[in-house]
Scaffold this active site. Structure first.
Site, PDB file in Angstrom:
ATOM      1  CG  HIS A  23       5.451  11.842 -24.419  1.00  0.00           C
ATOM      2  ND1 HIS A  23       4.079  11.729 -24.374  1.00  0.00           N
ATOM      3  CD2 HIS A  23       5.759  12.894 -23.605  1.00  0.00           C
ATOM      4  CE1 HIS A  23       3.578  12.644 -23.568  1.00  0.00           C
ATOM      5  NE2 HIS A  23       4.577  13.374 -23.087  1.00  0.00           N
ATOM      6  CE  LYS A  53      -0.412  14.292 -13.872  1.00  0.00           C
ATOM      7  NZ  LYS A  53      -0.726  14.918 -15.181  1.00  0.00           N
ATOM      8  CG  ASN A  62      -2.018  17.601 -18.957  1.00  0.00           C
ATOM      9  OD1 ASN A  62      -1.099  16.777 -18.920  1.00  0.00           O
ATOM     10  ND2 ASN A  62      -2.921  17.686 -18.000  1.00  0.00           N
ATOM     11  NE  ARG A  76       0.976  17.312 -11.950  1.00  0.00           N
ATOM     12  CZ  ARG A  76       1.588  16.422 -11.213  1.00  0.00           C
ATOM     13  NH1 ARG A  76       1.355  16.358  -9.927  1.00  0.00           N
ATOM     14  NH2 ARG A  76       2.459  15.579 -11.756  1.00  0.00           N
ATOM     15  CD  GLU A  95      -3.591  16.940 -14.565  1.00  0.00           C
ATOM     16  OE1 GLU A  95      -2.403  16.599 -14.528  1.00  0.00           O
ATOM     17  OE2 GLU A  95      -4.391  16.569 -15.432  1.00  0.00           O
ATOM     18  CD  GLU A 140       6.618  16.957 -22.020  1.00  0.00           C
ATOM     19  OE1 GLU A 140       6.062  17.971 -21.566  1.00  0.00           O
ATOM     20  OE2 GLU A 140       5.989  15.910 -22.308  1.00  0.00           O
ATOM     21  CG  HIS A 161      -1.538  11.838 -24.465  1.00  0.00           C
ATOM     22  ND1 HIS A 161      -2.044  12.326 -23.288  1.00  0.00           N
ATOM     23  CD2 HIS A 161      -0.243  11.524 -24.199  1.00  0.00           C
ATOM     24  CE1 HIS A 161      -1.107  12.309 -22.359  1.00  0.00           C
ATOM     25  NE2 HIS A 161       0.004  11.839 -22.889  1.00  0.00           N
ATOM     26  CE  LYS A 184       5.631  17.599 -13.400  1.00  0.00           C
ATOM     27  NZ  LYS A 184       5.650  16.410 -14.203  1.00  0.00           N
ATOM     28  CG  HIS A 219       0.873  16.482 -22.973  1.00  0.00           C
ATOM     29  ND1 HIS A 219       1.629  17.631 -23.062  1.00  0.00           N
ATOM     30  CD2 HIS A 219       1.701  15.533 -22.459  1.00  0.00           C
ATOM     31  CE1 HIS A 219       2.849  17.389 -22.606  1.00  0.00           C
ATOM     32  NE2 HIS A 219       2.925  16.133 -22.242  1.00  0.00           N
ATOM     33  NE  ARG A 223      -4.037  -2.048   1.916  1.00  0.00           N
ATOM     34  CZ  ARG A 223      -3.953  -3.097   2.728  1.00  0.00           C
ATOM     35  NH1 ARG A 223      -3.059  -3.122   3.686  1.00  0.00           N
ATOM     36  NH2 ARG A 223      -4.770  -4.104   2.584  1.00  0.00           N
TER      37      ARG A 223
HETATM   38  N1  GLY Z   1       3.475  15.619 -17.156  1.00  0.00           N
HETATM   39  C1  GLY Z   1       2.496  16.484 -16.636  1.00  0.00           C
HETATM   40  C2  GLY Z   1       2.348  16.410 -15.152  1.00  0.00           C
HETATM   41  O1  GLY Z   1       3.158  15.801 -14.474  1.00  0.00           O
HETATM   42  O2  GLY Z   1       1.420  16.957 -14.616  1.00  0.00           O
END
Ligand code: GLY
Length: 352
Positions: free
Chosen positions: A256, A133, A237, A233, A229, A175, A244, A219, A240, A111
């Site tokens: 990517h 993430k 994106n 946040r 997010e 990025e 994506h 970041k 993206h 966990r």
């Molecule tokens: N790659 C975007 C984020 O970590 O929110």
């Protein structure tokens, strides 16, 4: 000398991003190697794990297809066989795939145990290793199963970029351009001034330390303000949503970063179409992306309808509206909802 960027989080979960030479970063590992641990790498990054003094990594095949539930289950099984407990540590030594996968395994093993990210690709250094993430892919889509699980530290050795294939370095730069164009106009101008140096055959260590540090600062600030997010946040994106979709349709033959470059170009074109930015500003972004060697066109073989179908399943969407992150000026973005998809499709059609 080591540089430090702090990620301030609630509940005593603050952590440090350390940027510097391997020989100094190894000292930052000591508090973690005092516990039992498992190291995860792929065949291309096992050498980086060894350079950091981490023995006997679990070595996986490189590539996106490694990032699935079976691999996460295998890592949990290996951790159990090696006797890891709740105080143990997972080290993720690799690019985005290894970081996401090992981070996810650490999030679910008993966990949740600590994970230390040791990114080896530019993309992982400036983006995926920071912010917690973690995910695996499922047949229905990339990163559709995952957890927010912040690392306990991120150790970045820019010297690993010396052996990174140039195409991967260029992918990571997408990025970096994203941070500048979407969030920091001075950083964007800095990147324009150094576009030629960024793709030099041998990366300039000082230049890359600077861009990695600035990317991590941006970041860290966003993640600290909106860890899960629900707000700003989402700005990370930028590029993206179309990105994506084209990455998936290409079956990952587009990297990517390449897909994100196409996605940023499409998002800027859409912003021009909506009267949010001037055509000149969109052109400025496209020129930088091209000068770095990134693609700015959707491959002709990709049907716009298919792109739209995938965009309609994006995680940012709400009640049938596609949520796009669109620029409203240099260094500024906003979320914009599109219930009517005609404009989105027209841009996908035009960008060939
Ligand atoms: N790659 C975007 C984020 O970590 O929110």
């Amino acid at each position: 000398m080591l540089k430090n960027v702090k990620v301030p989080l609630s509940g005593g979960r603050n952590y440090d991003i350390w940027i510097g030479p391997v020989r100094e970063l190894k000292e930052k590992l000591v508090p973690f190697t005092a516990s039992t641990f498992i190291t995860v790498a792929d065949t291309n990054t096992a050498g980086a794990a060894a350079a950091m003094g981490l023995p006997e990594p679990v070595i996986l095949p490189p590539g996106e297809s490694t990032k699935d539930f079976a691999a996460a289950a295998m890592l949990c099984g290996e951790a159990a066989r090696r006797g890891l407990d709740r105080h143990s540590v997972f080290f993720a030594a690799g690019g985005g795939v290894i970081g996401d996968l090992a981070g996810f395994a650490a999030a679910i093993y008993m966990r949740g145990v600590r994970v230390v990210q040791i990114p080896t690709s530019l993309l992982a250094m400036v983006d995926s290793s920071v912010g917690g993430k973690t995910a695996v892919d499922i047949p229905e889509g990339k990163n559709l199963a995952g957890a927010f699980h912040q690392p306990s530290a991120v150790l970045i050795a820019p010297e690993f970029l010396q052996t990174l294939p140039i195409r991967e370095r260029i992918g990571g730069l997408a990025e970096v351009v994203k941070y500048g164009f979407a969030l920091d106009q001075d950083f964007f101008a800095f990147l324009e001034d150094h576009a030629g140096d960024l793709t030099a055959p041998s990366p300039d260590p000082e230049l890359f330390r600077t861009i990695i540090r600035r990317s991590c600062e941006i970041k860290a600030e966003i993640v600290a303000a909106d860890e899960h997010e629900s707000g700003i946040r989402k700005y990370l994106n930028y590029g993206h949503t179309y990105g994506h979709a084209v990455e998936l349709i290409s079956n990952f033959t587009l990297s990517h970063g390449e897909a994100v470059a196409i996605g940023m170009t499409a998002a800027a074109r859409l912003a021009v179409r909506c009267g949010r930015i001037s055509p000149q500003l969109a052109e400025r972004q496209e020129t930088l992306l091209r000068n770095i060697g990134l693609p700015c066109r959707i491959p002709k073989t990709m049907p716009s309808k298919r792109i739209l179908e995938i965009m309609a399943r994006d995680k940012k969407n709400e009640s049938g509206a596609v949520t796009m992150v669109l620029p409203s000026g240099l260094g500024r973005v906003e979320c914009v909802k599109f219930r009517d998809h005609a404009g989105l499709e027209a841009v996908a059609e035009e960008l060939r």
